[in-house]
Design a protein around this motif. Structure first.
Motif, short mmCIF file in Angstrom:
data_model
loop_
_atom_site.label_atom_id
_atom_site.label_comp_id
_atom_site.label_asym_id
_atom_site.label_seq_id
_atom_site.Cartn_x
_atom_site.Cartn_y
_atom_site.Cartn_z
N PHE A 119 0.85 -1.20 0.00
CA PHE A 119 0.00 0.00 0.00
C PHE A 119 0.88 1.24 0.00
N ILE A 120 0.35 2.31 -0.57
CA ILE A 120 0.96 3.64 -0.38
C ILE A 120 -0.13 4.55 0.20
N ILE A 121 0.16 5.12 1.36
CA ILE A 121 -0.80 6.09 1.93
C ILE A 121 -0.40 7.49 1.46
N ALA A 122 -1.34 8.18 0.83
CA ALA A 122 -1.07 9.54 0.31
C ALA A 122 -2.33 10.38 0.52
N THR A 123 -2.82 10.38 1.76
CA THR A 123 -4.12 11.01 2.02
C THR A 123 -4.02 12.52 2.30
N GLY A 124 -2.81 13.07 2.26
CA GLY A 124 -2.66 14.53 2.29
C GLY A 124 -3.06 15.20 3.59
N SER A 125 -3.51 16.45 3.44
CA SER A 125 -3.81 17.26 4.63
C SER A 125 -4.97 18.21 4.34
N ARG A 126 -5.43 18.85 5.38
CA ARG A 126 -6.53 19.83 5.23
C ARG A 126 -6.22 21.03 6.14
N ALA A 246 -5.09 30.75 7.71
CA ALA A 246 -3.93 30.26 6.95
C ALA A 246 -2.90 29.82 7.98
N ALA A 247 -3.39 29.01 8.93
CA ALA A 247 -2.63 28.68 10.13
C ALA A 247 -2.07 27.27 10.07
N GLY A 248 -1.74 26.81 8.88
CA GLY A 248 -1.13 25.49 8.73
C GLY A 248 -2.16 24.42 8.38
N GLN A 249 -1.65 23.21 8.21
CA GLN A 249 -2.47 22.09 7.76
C GLN A 249 -2.44 20.97 8.81
N ILE A 250 -3.46 20.11 8.80
CA ILE A 250 -3.39 18.89 9.61
C ILE A 250 -3.49 17.67 8.69
N ALA A 251 -2.69 16.66 9.00
CA ALA A 251 -2.63 15.48 8.13
C ALA A 251 -3.93 14.68 8.22
N ASN A 252 -4.35 14.14 7.06
CA ASN A 252 -5.56 13.31 7.01
C ASN A 252 -5.24 11.87 7.45
N GLY A 262 -0.56 -1.24 12.84
CA GLY A 262 0.76 -1.24 13.48
C GLY A 262 1.65 -0.08 13.02
N ILE A 263 1.09 0.83 12.24
CA ILE A 263 1.86 1.98 11.76
C ILE A 263 2.04 3.00 12.89
N ALA A 264 3.29 3.48 13.07
CA ALA A 264 3.54 4.50 14.09
C ALA A 264 3.24 5.88 13.52
N TYR A 265 2.55 6.69 14.32
CA TYR A 265 2.22 8.05 13.89
C TYR A 265 1.92 8.90 15.11
N ASP A 266 2.06 10.21 14.97
CA ASP A 266 1.50 11.12 15.98
C ASP A 266 0.60 12.09 15.21
N THR A 267 1.12 13.30 14.90
CA THR A 267 0.28 14.17 14.06
C THR A 267 0.45 13.82 12.58
N LYS A 268 1.55 13.12 12.26
CA LYS A 268 1.81 12.67 10.88
C LYS A 268 2.39 11.25 10.97
N ILE A 269 2.50 10.59 9.82
CA ILE A 269 2.97 9.19 9.81
C ILE A 269 4.49 9.14 9.79
N GLY A 286 3.90 12.31 0.67
CA GLY A 286 3.12 13.54 0.57
C GLY A 286 2.90 14.21 1.92
N ASP A 287 1.88 15.04 1.99
CA ASP A 287 1.62 15.85 3.18
C ASP A 287 1.36 15.03 4.44
N VAL A 288 1.06 13.75 4.27
CA VAL A 288 0.70 12.91 5.42
C VAL A 288 1.94 12.46 6.22
N ILE A 289 3.16 12.67 5.67
CA ILE A 289 4.37 12.25 6.39
C ILE A 289 5.16 13.47 6.87
N LYS A 290 6.22 13.18 7.67
CA LYS A 290 6.98 14.25 8.32
C LYS A 290 8.06 14.81 7.40
N SER A 291 7.64 15.41 6.30
CA SER A 291 8.59 16.01 5.36
C SER A 291 7.96 17.33 4.92
#
Ligand SMILES: Cc1cc2nc3c(=O)[nH]c(=O)nc-3n(C[C@H](O)[C@H](O)[C@H](O)COP(=O)(O)OP(=O)(O)OC[C@H]3O[C@@H](n4cnc5c(N)ncnc54)[C@H](O)[C@@H]3O)c2cc1C
Ligand SMILES: NC(=O)c1ccc[n+]([C@@H]2O[C@H](COP(=O)([O-])OP(=O)(O)OC[C@H]3O[C@@H](n4cnc5c(N)ncnc54)[C@H](O)[C@@H]3O)[C@@H](O)[C@H]2O)c1
Length: 450
Positions: A119-126, A246-252, A262-269, A286-291
């Motif tokens: 799988f590839i998770i690429a669910t982005g942010s809002r 315009a105060a930033g994004q949160i990961a989906n 079993g995936i480790a995550y906090d605010t992002k993966i 994408g936006d869902v990871i810590k980059s």
């Protein structure tokens, strides 16, 4: 209904579609799942494309409906490339609906159950909407709603002086909205060097207030809201028509069933350099990871993830040539720094003829080098400076030295000459070394010229 694929990509935004198309091209049985039928994600619908169209149109017209029509046209034109029919045509299966992990190998999309080897998770942010006392939906916009606004507000407060706040704030101001920007940071553009940030603060022509927090909103009537803002500890009241967050994004990542995987995550993966999550057959991009949350970062990550899935884990993600640009006037550019900088060289528009003709003496380019004069980092501010600066990223990617920027013959007068100016500073220094000066004088004497 149950279906199996070799790879399932969750999220049909810029990053997910890049990965899907790449895997399909390699002949992999790949499916993409997107929450809605309008694929393309944030960048196409609420981010890069509408914001850059707005920035461009704001120089041509102040007619909001004309600008909105142009935004719709540009999105529609690009949408063809990201559409369900195109992805089906290139051999992928498209599922529309929200995916949720049932376990590490199965997801549910509505009534459907899908399984895959990878799988590839690429669910982005809002957009992130801070909690503010009294805030109701109708009082504010985010980048997801702004471009559909029925009419332009007369006065608007923007919360956040990051790329979104600055780009949208400047464009809206150019079409007649009275804009005031508040940011809770005490430093403006805190990831940039102070001289670049100071020039930006002066030249963006925006009313920016730092160390400021919106604490309360009260609706006064249909067109007015009263805002309580604490600026450097002092409370003040402002009456405006709208707020733009315009105060930033949160990961989906919520509702994705990550706890089943079993995936480790906090605010992002969390991901490793191969872009695997802590559950190795599941990658994330994408936006869902810590980059850095940028379309081109997501594209680069997609390329790494898809080649690692197809050929084995041979490629590590590398952000050393990743640049970010704030597309305001002037543009603000930064090329990622990944190693230690030994020295920074700079040149200003005051020394370059094209910046003089364009009345931009304050333009500034800074290039950081290591002990071997290889490029490590760069920052710049100036109109259209990103196009000039991409030459520096190219040079960095080849491991060449700063002085290689003196090799080409530059057309006169171009803004690119600012790069030659910086490179020539280093060459001149070398030339002025006493040992070289003695040698030069000897050669000239030997040739009978002195
Ligand atoms: C106003 C603005 C301007 C920007 N300008 C630029 C710019 O100029 N340059 C730049 O590089 N970056 C820019 N960005 C950032 C850029 O938009 C993002 O980095 C990029 O869109 C991230 O792509 P993504 O594919 O990771 O996620 P997204 O684009 O968010 O795509 C995620 C997709 O996944 C879908 N999805 C979510 N959850 C699920 C689920 N459970 N199941 C199925 N599908 C799901 C969503 O519907 C969406 O289609 C801007 C952002 C904003 C807000
Ligand atoms: N040109 C581009 O490449 C571009 C353009 C727009 C957005 N983006 C990307 O999209 C993402 C989102 O951008 P952004 O500007 O929304 O986010 P950001 O996180 O870069 O900036 C948000 C700003 O809002 C401030 N802030 C946050 N909460 C606040 C609060 N409660 N009160 C006052 N200030 C607050 C922060 O201090 C920060 O300065 C970023 O990752 C950005 O890189 C890129």
């Amino acid at each position: 209904m149950k279906k199996h694929h070799q790879v399932i990509v969750i999220g049909g935004g810029a990053a997910g579609l890049y990965a899907t198309a790449g895997l399909a091209r390699l002949g992999v049985d790949v499916a993409v799942v997107n929450a809605d039928a309008n694929m393309g994600g944030d960048c196409l619908h609420f981010g890069c494309v509408p914001s850059k169209t707005l920035l461009h149109m704001a120089q041509e017209t102040t007619e909001w409906t004309e600008i909105q029509a142009k935004i719709r046209d540009v999105i529609a034109e690009i949408q063809v490339h990201d559409s369900v029919p195109r992805f089906e045509e290139i051999g992928t299966t498209v599922y529309i609906g929200k995916a949720r992990f049932l376990d590490a190998h199965r997801i549910a999309v509505g009534e459907q159950e899908l399984s895959a080897k990878k799988f590839i998770i690429a669910t982005g942010s809002r957009p992130r909407v801070p909690s503010v006392a009294g805030l109701e939906d109708a009082m504010y916009e985010t980048n997801e709603t702004l471009f559909q606004m029925a009419k332009l507000p007369r006065k608007m407060v923007v919360i956040g002086a990051g790329p979104v706040g600055l780009e949208l704030g400047q464009a809206l101001q150019n079409i007649g909205v009275e804009i005031t920007i508040f940011d809770h940071n005490t430093e403006f553009l805190k990831h940039f060097s102070r001289d670049i940030a100071d020039i930006a603060l002066q030249k963006l022509n925006l009313d920016i207030h730092l160390n400021s927090v919106l604490t309360e909103a009260t609706r006064l009537n249909k067109d007015e809201i009263s805002l309580k803002i604490t600026e450097s500890g002092v409370e003040k009241t402002l009456i405006v028509e709208k707020i733009l967050f315009a105060a930033g994004q949160i990961a989906n990542i919520d509702m994705l069933g990550l706890e089943q995987t079993g995936i480790a995550y906090d605010t992002k993966i969390d991901t490793n350099p191969y872009l695997q999550t802590t559950t190795p057959h599941i990658y994330a991009i994408g936006d869902v990871i810590k980059s850095p949350s940028l379309t081109h970062a997501g594209g680069a990550e997609a390329r790494i993830a898809l080649t690692n899935i197809a050929f084995g884990n041979f490629s590590k993600v590398n952000y050393s040539t990743l640049a970010s640009v704030i597309y305001t006037k002037p543009e603000i550019y930064q090329l990622a720094s990944t190693q230690k900088t030994n020295r920074i060289l700079s040149a200003s528009g005051a020394n370059i003829d094209r910046f003089k003709t364009d009345n931009e003496p304050e333009a500034l380019v800074k290039i950081g080098i290591d002990t071997k004069a290889k490029i490590v980092h760069a920052e710049a501010i100036g109109t259209d400076i990103s196009t000039v600066m991409q030459q520096v990223a190219l040079l960095k990617s080849t491991g060449a030295k700063l002085t290689d920027l003196s090799k080409p013959i530059y057309p006169y007068p171009t803004k690119s000459e600012i790069l030659k100016n910086i490179s020539d500073q280093l060459l001149t220094e070398k030339l002025e070394k006493p040992i070289l000066q003695r040698l030069i004088r000897k050669i000239i004497k030997w040739r009978g010229l002195s």
